[in-house]
Write an enzyme that holds these catalytic residues in place. Structure first.
Site, PDB file in Angstrom:
ATOM      1  N   ASP A   1       0.872  -1.167   0.000  1.00  0.00           N
ATOM      2  CA  ASP A   1       0.000   0.000   0.000  1.00  0.00           C
ATOM      3  C   ASP A   1       0.918   1.229   0.000  1.00  0.00           C
ATOM      4  O   ASP A   1       2.129   1.109   0.203  1.00  0.00           O
ATOM      5  CB  ASP A   1      -0.888  -0.039   1.252  1.00  0.00           C
ATOM      6  CG  ASP A   1      -1.687   1.227   1.456  1.00  0.00           C
ATOM      7  OD1 ASP A   1      -2.380   1.646   0.515  1.00  0.00           O
ATOM      8  OD2 ASP A   1      -1.599   1.810   2.550  1.00  0.00           O
TER       9      ASP A   1
ATOM     10  N   ASP B   1      -0.219   5.184   1.011  1.00  0.00           N
ATOM     11  CA  ASP B   1      -0.495   6.158   2.074  1.00  0.00           C
ATOM     12  C   ASP B   1      -0.630   5.456   3.420  1.00  0.00           C
ATOM     13  O   ASP B   1      -1.448   4.548   3.579  1.00  0.00           O
ATOM     14  CB  ASP B   1      -1.784   6.920   1.765  1.00  0.00           C
ATOM     15  CG  ASP B   1      -1.703   7.674   0.451  1.00  0.00           C
ATOM     16  OD1 ASP B   1      -1.079   8.731   0.427  1.00  0.00           O
ATOM     17  OD2 ASP B   1      -2.252   7.173  -0.544  1.00  0.00           O
TER      18      ASP B   1
END
Length: 221
Positions: free
Chosen positions: A6, A8
């Site tokens: 991922d 953020d």
């Protein structure tokens, strides 16, 4: 081993830039600013969801207004890197994983263009074989399809997903991909409550965690 990240809350702390951009699009609509913790709590499901939450916080449900704000957010988003930081040790961990022979991919709900822009800004873009963003598929996380697309684009095979949030945990579970949790991100519940194979707070530990998982898989195989 394929390792999908991922973005953020996992590799970068982008909440300050998202907060700034959110308040700019609210100001465009004559609406009051929100504080950082409130906006941070809206992060993770993509820009349309974020804008919906911004309007909802003001008691507004207006599709035309939402569309205008989404466009305004998108126009600013690619350049919104000035307040974003990369987590300490993340770049070194990516280099170490590449040196170990792992194939790296990205699966984020951030649109591809701003994802690439911020990764380029921090000098980590070239580590990744595939980048799947919130506009790469008809659905976004926690639907498993974007994660499956990222694994396939990296060549397919055994994979791990490194994420930080409830969205990432749900995505990993739905896709059948083991999750490693970065504990310093944007989650709202204890990391121990997530289905996971490992947790870490210091990126220096991540290459060793992944090497151990790869060795265990080879032993079973």
């Amino acid at each position: 081993m394929i390792v999908i990240f991922d973005l953020d809350g996992t590799l970068i702390d982008s909440a300050p830039d998202i907060h700034k951009t959110a308040n700019e699009v609210l100001a465009d609509e004559g609406l009051g600013a929100l504080d950082l913790p409130t906006v941070r709590s809206f992060i993770g499901h993509g820009v349309p969801h974020l804008v919906g939450r911004l309007l909802g916080h003001h008691g507004i449900s207006d599709e035309a207004r939402a569309a205008r704000m989404i466009a305004g957010f998108g126009a600013r988003y690619e350049a919104a890197v000035g307040l974003t930081t990369i987590y300490a040790g993340a770049a070194g961990a990516l280099e170490a994983l590449k040196a170990q022979g792992h194939v790296l991919g990205l699966c984020t709900n951030k649109p591809v263009a701003p994802a690439r822009a911020v990764m380029r800004h921090f000098g980590i873009l070239n580590h990744f074989t595939a980048i799947i963003g919130g506009d790469s598929a008809p659905t976004r996380k926690p639907d498993p399809e974007p994660l499956r697309m990222a694994v396939a684009a990296c060549g397919g095979g055994p994979a791990l997903f490194v994420g930080d949030s409830e969205v990432d945990a749900a995505t990993a579970t739905a896709a059948g991909v083991p999750l490693i949790v970065h504990t310093e991100g944007y989650r709202k519940t204890p990391a121990e409550d997530f289905p996971h194979v490992a947790v870490f707070s210091d990126f220096a530990a991540l290459p060793g965690i992944i090497a151990a998982r790869a060795e265990a898989l080879e032993a079973v195989g």
